[in-house]
Design a protein around this motif. Structure first.
Motif: not given
Length: 528
Positions: A178, A180, A210, A212, A456
């Motif tokens: 998670d 960044r 997002s 992902t 995801y």
């Protein structure tokens, strides 16, 4: 491979939007300077050509003796051209970090304007400062903390006046599914004259809605697997083969439970359902439950040997490096690990009295794939309580293709990129890890790899994956006593050294399932 990766998503499109900052991966370079001093060498490059409209963030460094195979990110600001605070800005100045004695190689640290951070170092082939528009700095809210990767790319202690220079690749300091932080491919340079810390530079940050959005869909995951599924070779003397989890359960695996009313007492064990549906879910490893082999001697011995015909890789698909890379973590199950052996004084092999043997052995390989291109970047080989990354250019590949090869060590099942003997420790006192081309598990074969987790994508996970307790009973050894018994002829100092090594190598996640390993949500462990 490009055609098989086509989709409406962001995977393998060549560009990723970090929320207003668009980045591309550049893999072609122009050499600026190279060096070879005291037997260690490195080469330094600037990305070239740079796509129109994009800016360089820093230069690239690579060790000598290997094909040029790295990458750096270049960036462009896609927000309004007249924004008061654009995401990219020209540095105010460049500070000299180090210069080679002949001035043919110089490292420069950009000085960012207020509210901005430098992301990389600039290399020049003359003592003159580089043009300020050679690189761009990045607005602070699009950056994350970074750290130097070990070992360094290059270091030298023969500088004038007895100083030093060291060059290390940079990576995000926080690397989780998670997180960044984005790896930009740049490096840190520091010297005795300018002891720059990693905090002076930054990695990029994915500020997209997002992180992902550039991850592969399930069809693309299978396309990547078809291209890069590894071949796993087991030692020709291996006694303890892998198996599928279902085979282990179907052949009498037992769930044990400790009674809560009477400390230390146990309830009668329960046969595990073939799909693991009767295993307790979640919780902590509190000693309440554990798995074990069947009770009957013949059945127990048969299960110990595993079943290569049923064995497969259980794959977790997860975002890494701010969603700019996909990790395919491939987990392999063995009903039991074999006992370890040590090598001492450079030539003598001694058994370690059963140390290292335990029921329920989980090992893994991780393939890291670029979300810019879909290409394999590197592979992680788990090795007992740690492991090592190997870049794609340094891997061994199966004949006639781009599929990497891995070797599982005899009895211990640690993974290595080459066959042969690997010692954990030293020639004076080391743990043997022998590998060779024996039986093979082809993870690209039909039914040989199963995607068990891709959060995801909403992939339904099998029940057994939620079993957070040990996959085997806890094995407790008096390591000092064992070593004093099997190696009593060795000098005391070597026995103590071996004892420390054994405690270090065989202390870790042990017999717990994949989800209890730190790498399930974090990046892989660095080498010990």
């Amino acid at each position: 491979m490009d055609g098989t990766l086509a989709s409406d998503g962001g995977f393998a499109k060549g560009v990723i939007d970090l929320g207003g900052l668009e980045v591309r991966q550049v893999t072609t370079f122009a050499k600026v300077w190279s060096t070879s001093r005291d037997g260690a060498g490195a080469a330094f490059f600037r990305p070239s050509p740079v796509p129109a409209g994009f800016s360089v963030l820093g230069h690239y460094a690579q060790r000598d003796g290997r094909p040029l195979s790295g990458h750096v990110l270049v960036a462009r600001d896609t927000t309004a051209p007249d924004a008061a605070e654009p995401i990219l800005a020209t540095p105010r100045d460049c500070a000299l970090v180090w210069s080679s004695p002949d001035g043919a190689g110089c490292f420069w640290l950009p000085t960012a304007p207020g509210g901005y951070r430098p992301v990389g170092v600039v290399v020049t082939a003359t003592p003159e400062k580089p043009p300020l528009d050679e690189v761009r700095c990045v607005r602070a809210d699009f950056t994350e903390a970074c750290e130097a990767e070990a070992p360094p790319v290059w270091s030298w202690s023969g500088d004038r006046g007895g100083g030093f220079v060291s060059v290390a690749a940079l990576r995000p300091a926080v690397r989780r599914v998670d997180a960044r932080g984005v790896h930009a491919g740049t490096f840190l340079a520091r010297s005795s004259a300018a002891p720059v810390e990693a905090s002076a530079l930054a990695c990029l940050r994915n500020n997209g809605a997002s992180h992902t959005s550039a991850m592969p869909d399930l069809a693309q995951v299978h396309a990547v697997l078809a291209a890069y599924a590894p071949l796993v070779y087991l030692h020709q003397g291996e006694t303890y083969m892998p198996s599928s989890v279902a085979w282990f359960f179907e052949n009498g695996a037992l769930l044990h439970q400790r009674r809560q009313q009477q400390k230390g007492s146990q309830q009668a064990p329960t046969t595990v359902a073939a799909d693991g549906s009767n295993l307790p879910q979640g919780g902590d490893n509190d000693g309440s439950y554990w798995l074990d082999l069947p009770v009957g001697r013949d059945q127990r011995e048969r299960v110990k040997k595993g079943d290569l015909a049923s064995a497969k890789a259980y794959m977790q698909v997860k975002p890494m490096l701010g969603g700019t890379a996909t990790d395919l973590a491939m987990w392999f199950f063995y009903p039991i690990n074999g006992p370890a052996r040590a090598r001492v004084l450079g030539a003598l092999t001694i058994p370690l009295g059963g140390i290292g043997s335990h029921v329920g052995d989980w090992e893994h390989l991780t393939l890291r794939v670029s979300n810019f291109s879909g290409e394999l970047l590197r592979v992680y080989f788990s090795q007992h309580s740690a492991g090592t990354w190997v870049d794609a250019s340094q891997l061994e590949y199966a004949a006639g293709g781009g599929r990497p090869v891995a070797y599982a060590s005899l009895h211990g099942h640690a993974f290595y990129p080459r066959a042969g003997l690997e010692l954990q420790g030293s020639a004076v006192a080391g743990i043997r890890n022998d590998s060779a081309r024996g039986s093979v598990l082809d993870t690209g074969g039909h039914g040989r790899c199963e995607v068990v987790s891709a959060e995801y994508l909403g992939v339904a996970e099998p029940a057994w994956l939620g079993f957070m307790r040990p996959w085997g009973p806890t094995e407790v050894y008096d390591v000092g006593h064992v070593i004093n018994r099997v190696a009593r002829f060795l000098p005391r100092a070597i026995r103590e050294r071996l004892e420390r090594l054994v405690n270090k190598v065989f202390v870790g996640d042990g017999a717990t399932g994949p989800k209890k390993h730190g790498s399930w949500i974090n990046d892989e462990k660095d080498p010990n």
